[in-house]
Design a protein around this motif. Structure first.
Motif, PDB file in Angstrom:
ATOM      1  N   VAL A  35      -6.898  -6.520  -7.381  1.00 60.95           N
ATOM      2  CA  VAL A  35      -6.100  -6.288  -6.172  1.00 60.95           C
ATOM      3  C   VAL A  35      -6.769  -7.000  -5.008  1.00 60.95           C
ATOM      4  N   ILE A  36      -6.043  -7.912  -4.398  1.00 63.80           N
ATOM      5  CA  ILE A  36      -6.542  -8.677  -3.247  1.00 63.80           C
ATOM      6  C   ILE A  36      -6.050  -8.005  -1.976  1.00 63.80           C
ATOM      7  N   GLU A  37      -6.998  -7.571  -1.156  1.00 64.57           N
ATOM      8  CA  GLU A  37      -6.647  -6.922   0.103  1.00 64.57           C
ATOM      9  C   GLU A  37      -6.918  -7.850   1.276  1.00 64.57           C
ATOM     10  N   ARG A  38      -6.111  -7.671   2.313  1.00 65.34           N
ATOM     11  CA  ARG A  38      -6.348  -8.369   3.577  1.00 65.34           C
ATOM     12  C   ARG A  38      -6.358  -7.341   4.690  1.00 65.34           C
ATOM     13  N   PRO A  39      -7.080  -7.602   5.766  1.00 67.60           N
ATOM     14  CA  PRO A  39      -7.270  -6.572   6.797  1.00 67.60           C
ATOM     15  C   PRO A  39      -6.006  -6.266   7.591  1.00 67.60           C
ATOM     16  N   ASP A  56      -7.426  -7.643  16.641  1.00 72.32           N
ATOM     17  CA  ASP A  56      -8.683  -7.334  15.968  1.00 72.32           C
ATOM     18  C   ASP A  56      -8.402  -6.557  14.678  1.00 72.32           C
ATOM     19  N   ILE A  57      -9.346  -6.639  13.754  1.00 69.60           N
ATOM     20  CA  ILE A  57      -9.219  -5.912  12.480  1.00 69.60           C
ATOM     21  C   ILE A  57      -9.399  -4.422  12.723  1.00 69.60           C
ATOM     22  N   CYS A  58      -8.517  -3.616  12.130  1.00 73.63           N
ATOM     23  CA  CYS A  58      -8.653  -2.162  12.208  1.00 73.63           C
ATOM     24  C   CYS A  58      -9.710  -1.712  11.201  1.00 73.63           C
ATOM     25  N   VAL A  59     -10.637  -0.837  11.674  1.00 72.57           N
ATOM     26  CA  VAL A  59     -11.707  -0.383  10.786  1.00 72.57           C
ATOM     27  C   VAL A  59     -11.667   1.132  10.670  1.00 72.57           C
TER      28      VAL A  59
END
Length: 670
Positions: free
Chosen positions: A470-474, A576-579
């Motif tokens: 499974v390939i995830e992206r932010p 921005d990327i959610c963390v």
């Protein structure tokens, strides 16, 4: 009538007598049991009087003892104590229905069981009511089916042809297996077993869990007898259809074999040979047929017993039970021991679905994984289409064994025999092709040589496995407090649920009012900070909201705050990327993708080469990686054929237009 086809045509002509009261698909309800009765009648003719005399002396004994003694007296596995036979039935036409029932009731239990499973008494009443019974009995009395006249093999051929004709309009999954296909399966089954083919007096067992009329086991017996006349191949079978079961059992009785080896019932839900293992197994299970009738028993065995039962590897989708039969057969394999060093061999014919249906982790894939990782699949042979009478689909013979030859260990052989056929001069239903004796020999030779060529490819077991990663992206979101996004809040479930209550009466009404007030307070608070400002950092915007609600003295649960953030957000690749709380990037489910990586390849090397150059911010979610197996048979034998040029197609269209214009011109002239 001196040959097989004459006998078939004569019996078929009797079927034509039934036209009117019977539809074509109902002919078999009469013809098959009558054919069996006439065969029994002829076989018992020579010993009839001796049996009747013996019966008078011992008729007070228990029925089981009577049957055993009289069967020995008749010289068969069955006997009859009725005073009637076919000739005597004709002497009393007014009472022929009652007399025929008396005749059937006079059979020993094993023979009577066969006729009763045809539900034949109902047909006797129907024929008698329509004045057909006497005529049908008379016509059958004119054909001599004694073993001195019609051998067991010829009788089997007669049954085979009659059944084929009766099943021409049957369901595609209820197809009848042509003799040449069975012969090929039998050859592949015995290909390496020199002992059974040559050792004098050897006894082995063969089993078919979807026996139909028993053709597969009987062909296997005939084949073995040709090569090793002193060998004995004891046939065991189970069949769900009462009529097919009756025919199979009748054949066993007539041939002097043990009819108790044939069982009636659904193999998946009721295993009639529960504690038995077999040397060989051969079958043609139904294709694409629901296993719902057996679902409760199968699921219970799967959940309660796991690998201690038959279906531990997994359950396929309810619409197709082929891989359940595969697991059932594997459970019947003899363990390889010093006493039994050769284990067991299986030949099963299936359509293409078991090769590839089901994604990694799903039932079908898990079953294939179990078969392949346990090195049970020896080879698969692709057959020509249009071989079966009632379906033209592609079919494959799977050969399984728990004792591969050393050179075959860890390997799977694929043989592409789709071009090994001849066209039939006259089609029989959907059967337009057949495999010749020479072609059977050639397919078996290719399989036995175990060498790669244009028809044969050899693979490692792992070649059919893959890791589904499974390939995830932010997740990247922007946030804005404006009228349009505030309206979105009313679609959020958690926000809507504020104005509901599970309580009854006044308490419920009070809770609803409080919820509506909180909704209104939240909306008013958000309206107070409406602006065109876009926030591209979720933490920054969350802090703004928390400060706002604190100032407004609104205590909100985590679910409500999450709903507000969702309503006010929008996907934004520039944000921005959610963390999460630990600082790890959150995945965007809408950007999630999967890749199937060959089992032999390192998933990270694959990822760096095939994925990272295109999406640099992606990562692999290791917790979601699954192993799957599929056998893309056609892909390995694909031949590229160049497309026709546009010029060639254009010229053909112009030529066709000219032909059409000429024909239209002639029509207009008329």
């Amino acid at each position: 009538m001196y040959n097989f086809q004459d006998k078939v045509e004569f019996i078929w002509s009797i079927a034509e007598i039934l036209r009117g009261p019977y539809r074509k698909e109902e002919y078999r309800n009469v013809i098959l049991p009558m054919c069996i009765l006439r065969r029994f009648d002829c076989v018992l003719d020579n010993t009839k009087e001796l049996v009747l005399e013996e019966y008078q002396r011992m008729k007070n004994l228990p029925q089981e003892a009577i049957d055993e003694i009289l069967n020995r007296k008749s010289g068969c596995n069955f006997s009859n104590t009725s005073k009637f036979d076919f000739n005597k039935l004709l002497s009393d036409p007014d009472n022929i229905a009652d007399n025929l029932k008396d005749y059937i009731n006079g059979f020993s239990k094993n023979a009577r069981d066969i006729i009763e499973h045809f539900d034949f008494y109902r047909e006797i009443e129907k024929m008698d009511k329509n004045n057909l019974l006497y005529l049908v009995v008379k016509k059958f009395s004119e054909i001599d089916l004694h073993t001195d006249v019609v051998s067991n093999t010829e009788m089997g051929l007669i049954f085979e042809e009659l059944i084929r004709r009766f099943l021409e309009d049957a369901e595609a999954g209820d197809h009848y297996t042509p003799r040449e296909v069975i012969k090929l399966m039998v050859n592949l089954l015995f290909i390496y077993d020199d002992e059974i083919l040559t050792k004098p007096g050897i006894t082995q067992t063969i089993y078919d869990p979807c026996a139909g009329t028993g053709g597969m086991g009987l062909v296997a017996q005939d084949y073995l007898k040709e090569l090793n006349p002193t060998a004995k191949l004891e046939f065991f079978a189970q069949e769900v259809n009462p009529q097919s079961y009756a025919i199979c059992k009748a054949d066993m009785v007539i041939k002097g074999q043990n009819p108790n080896n044939i069982a009636l019932g659904n193999t998946l839900s009721q295993d009639a040979f529960k504690d038995m293992k077999f040397d060989y197994m051969i079958t043609n299970p139904p294709y694409g047929v629901e296993w719902k009738p057996a679902e409760e028993a199968v699921r219970r065995e799967y959940e309660e017993k796991g690998f201690d039962g038959r279906f531990g590897a997994g359950l396929p989708r309810i619409s197709d039970g082929q891989l359940l039969f595969v697991q059932h057969l594997v459970s019947k394999m003899k363990r390889v021991t010093n006493e039994n060093p050769k284990g067991s061999r299986i030949a099963i014919i299936m359509n293409g679905s078991p090769l590839f249906t089901g994604d990694a982790g799903q039932g079908e894939s898990e079953i294939r994984r179990w078969l392949i990782e346990n090195d049970l699949v020896e080879g698969i042979v692709a057959l020509p289409t249009d071989l079966f009478y009632n379906t033209g689909i592609a079919t494959y013979i799977w050969i399984l064994t728990n004792n591969k030859l050393p050179e075959r260990k860890g390997k799977i052989q694929l043989v592409n025999a789709v071009d090994f056929y001849e066209k039939m001069k006259k089609s029989l239903g959907n059967k337009r092709n057949y495999i010749t004796e020479e072609q059977i020999e050639e397919i078996v030779r290719i399989y036995g040589d175990f060498k790669e060529n244009k028809y044969c490819k050899i693979f490692d077991n792992e070649d059919f496995g893959y890791k589904k990663i499974v390939i995830e992206r932010p997740l990247r979101l922007n946030f804005k407090v404006d009228e349009e996004r505030i309206k979105n809040l009313y679609e959020e479930t958690a926000f809507k649920n504020l104005a509901t209550s599970k309580k009854k009466g006044e308490a419920g009404l009070k809770e609803i009012e409080e919820g509506k007030k909180l909704q209104s307070d939240i909306i008013n608070a958000l309206n107070s900070i409406k602006s065109d400002k876009i926030y591209k950092n979720r933490k920054e915007f969350t802090d703004v909201l928390k400060t706002l609600f604190k100032e407004k003295q609104l205590k909100l649960s985590a679910n409500i705050l999450k709903a507000i953030l969702s309503a006010l957000s929008e996907k934004d690749e520039t944000a921005d990327i959610c963390v999460d709380s630990k600082g790890n990037p959150e995945a965007d489910p809408d950007l999630r993708d999967t890749e199937n990586v060959p089992l032999k390849e390192d998933i990270y090397e694959y990822f760096e080469r095939e994925v990272k150059p295109h999406v640099s911010d992606a990562w692999i979610d290791e917790d979601k990686t699954k192993i799957g197996y599929e056998i893309p048979f056609t892909r390995h034998f694909y031949k590229y054929e160049p497309l026709r040029s546009s010029e060639e197609i254009r010229n053909e269209i112009i030529e066709l237009e000219k032909i059409i214009q000429e024909k239209l011109k002639k029509v207009m002239e008329i």
